[in-house]
Design a protein around this motif. Structure first.
Motif, short mmCIF file in Angstrom:
data_model
loop_
_atom_site.label_atom_id
_atom_site.label_comp_id
_atom_site.label_asym_id
_atom_site.label_seq_id
_atom_site.Cartn_x
_atom_site.Cartn_y
_atom_site.Cartn_z
N PHE A 144 34.98 -6.79 -12.04
CA PHE A 144 35.24 -5.66 -11.16
C PHE A 144 35.34 -6.10 -9.70
O PHE A 144 36.11 -5.54 -8.91
CB PHE A 144 34.16 -4.59 -11.32
N LEU A 145 34.55 -7.14 -9.32
CA LEU A 145 34.59 -7.62 -7.95
C LEU A 145 35.93 -8.30 -7.66
O LEU A 145 36.53 -8.08 -6.60
CB LEU A 145 33.43 -8.61 -7.71
N VAL A 146 36.39 -9.11 -8.59
CA VAL A 146 37.70 -9.77 -8.43
C VAL A 146 38.80 -8.71 -8.30
O VAL A 146 39.69 -8.82 -7.44
CB VAL A 146 37.99 -10.70 -9.62
N THR A 147 38.73 -7.69 -9.13
CA THR A 147 39.75 -6.64 -9.10
C THR A 147 39.76 -5.91 -7.77
O THR A 147 40.82 -5.67 -7.18
CB THR A 147 39.51 -5.65 -10.24
N LEU A 255 38.52 -1.36 -17.54
CA LEU A 255 38.14 -1.27 -16.13
C LEU A 255 39.34 -1.43 -15.21
O LEU A 255 39.53 -0.67 -14.26
CB LEU A 255 37.10 -2.33 -15.81
N VAL A 256 40.18 -2.41 -15.51
CA VAL A 256 41.34 -2.67 -14.66
C VAL A 256 42.30 -1.49 -14.67
O VAL A 256 42.85 -1.11 -13.62
CB VAL A 256 42.05 -3.96 -15.12
N GLU A 257 42.52 -0.89 -15.83
CA GLU A 257 43.41 0.26 -15.90
C GLU A 257 42.86 1.45 -15.13
O GLU A 257 43.63 2.21 -14.51
CB GLU A 257 43.65 0.64 -17.37
N GLN A 258 41.56 1.60 -15.13
CA GLN A 258 40.95 2.68 -14.36
C GLN A 258 41.14 2.46 -12.86
O GLN A 258 41.48 3.39 -12.12
CB GLN A 258 39.45 2.77 -14.68
N ILE A 259 40.93 1.24 -12.40
CA ILE A 259 41.05 0.94 -10.96
C ILE A 259 42.48 1.07 -10.48
O ILE A 259 42.75 1.63 -9.41
CB ILE A 259 40.50 -0.47 -10.67
N PHE A 260 43.43 0.56 -11.26
CA PHE A 260 44.83 0.58 -10.84
C PHE A 260 45.57 1.85 -11.28
O PHE A 260 46.77 1.98 -11.01
CB PHE A 260 45.57 -0.64 -11.40
N GLY A 261 44.89 2.75 -11.94
CA GLY A 261 45.53 3.99 -12.36
C GLY A 261 46.64 3.79 -13.38
O GLY A 261 47.66 4.48 -13.33
#
Length: 313
Positions: A144-147, A255-261
């Protein structure tokens, strides 16, 4: 080879059946009142009971599973309890998004890990130490930090890529690339770190074997010895780790899909799991497990081609 493939395929089918049964049983444990959730808190109990009966929830868990399995083997995963949407249709709109991420990360990981691992093993010294340090740091950093760092630097401050959203490949190739570049980069950091270390260790191990010294003593060009013999023999363990990384990416994509929508199966899993929509959850689980089975089968085939001794395992 056919026996080897049949054995692996049979194990994959058995895994699908076991996972589907365990998932169905676990989903039935909470005993959520689905009919009440669908009709509302003010609905009369008779209507709620009728709704549950229409969904088959008044039967035993094994009877419900048998009914679901009989339809699933015919390609019918049912419909969502809450939206009425066909499960295959829902998956069809979300699956290409997640596949874009997972396949992209797998390709980037395979190429960069091979280059870094071979470079570190052959050059040694400072290059080897730098690659090892970068691998450890990349593997240790939380995903999550890298993202978040990738988004803040390349999307918010530099504005090179969009921070959220997804453009389908069929709509615009350049737009598709721009929307998956940052998610792929964020997921690739940890994956490259893990696989590069495996490649390095495998190449170092093969370089110390007697047949490599024999080939060198016969005067074969170093490049031919390295890429035709060393890399081929060292690639089997790396392929296994790469397959495991692929499996891990299916979970990491949430997680990545949530952050990037991104409208992928990761965000879909969160949405429908909170509702307790069993047909959709079962469809998601089966697609994910089928993907794992296919990837493991491909890895086993490639390992069997590179190392015939593995076919008897």
């Amino acid at each position: 080879m056919l026996t080897f493939l049949a054995r692996r395929l049979g194990a994959g089918i058995l895994l699908l059946l076991v996972i589907s049964l365990l998932t169905f049983v676990l989903l039935s444990i909470p005993h959520a009142d689905v009919g009440r959730a669908l009709l509302g808190q003010s609905a009369p109990q008779a209507a709620v009971d009728a709704k549950n009966a229409s969904l088959g929830l008044d039967r035993s868990v094994l009877a419900q599973y048998g009914d679901w399995l009989s339809h699933a083997v015919r390609g019918d995963l049912g419909r969502s309890w809450f939206t009425g949407e066909d499960v295959w249709s829902a998956l069809g709109t979300r699956l290409p998004v997640t596949l874009s991420l997972v396949v992209g990360v797998t390709l980037v990981t395979a190429v960069l890990s091979l280059l870094l691992g071979v470079w570190a093993a052959v050059r040694g010294g400072l290059v080897d130490r730098c690659v090892q340090v970068l691998s450890v740091v990349g593997y240790a950093l939380p995903g999550f930090l890298v993202t978040l760092v990738v988004v803040l630097v390349f999307a918010v401050r530099l504005g090179w890529f969009p921070a959220i959203g997804y453009i389908p490949f069929t709509q615009s190739v350049s737009g598709w690339l721009s929307t998956i570049t940052l998610p792929v980069a964020a997921l690739s950091v940890g994956a490259v770190a893990g696989v590069a270390q495996q490649v390095r260790g495998s190449v170092l191990d093969v370089l110390q074997r007697d047949f490599v010294r024999t080939l060198r003593a016969r005067g074969l060009p170093p490049g031919r010895v390295l890429f035709r013999h060393v890399v081929r023999n060292a690639s089997a363990p790396a392929l296994t780790v790469l397959g495991l990384q692929f499996v891990g990416l299916l979970g990491g994509a949430v997680l990545v899909e949530q952050i990037f929508g991104l409208p992928g199966i990761g965000s879909m899993t969160v949405q429908y799991t909170t509702r307790g929509d069993v047909p959709v959850i079962m469809g998601l689980v089966m697609v994910s497990v089928a993907g794992v089975v296919v990837v493991n089968l491909l890895v086993d085939v490639l390992v069997g081609v590179l190392n015939p001794k593995a076919r008897v395992a």
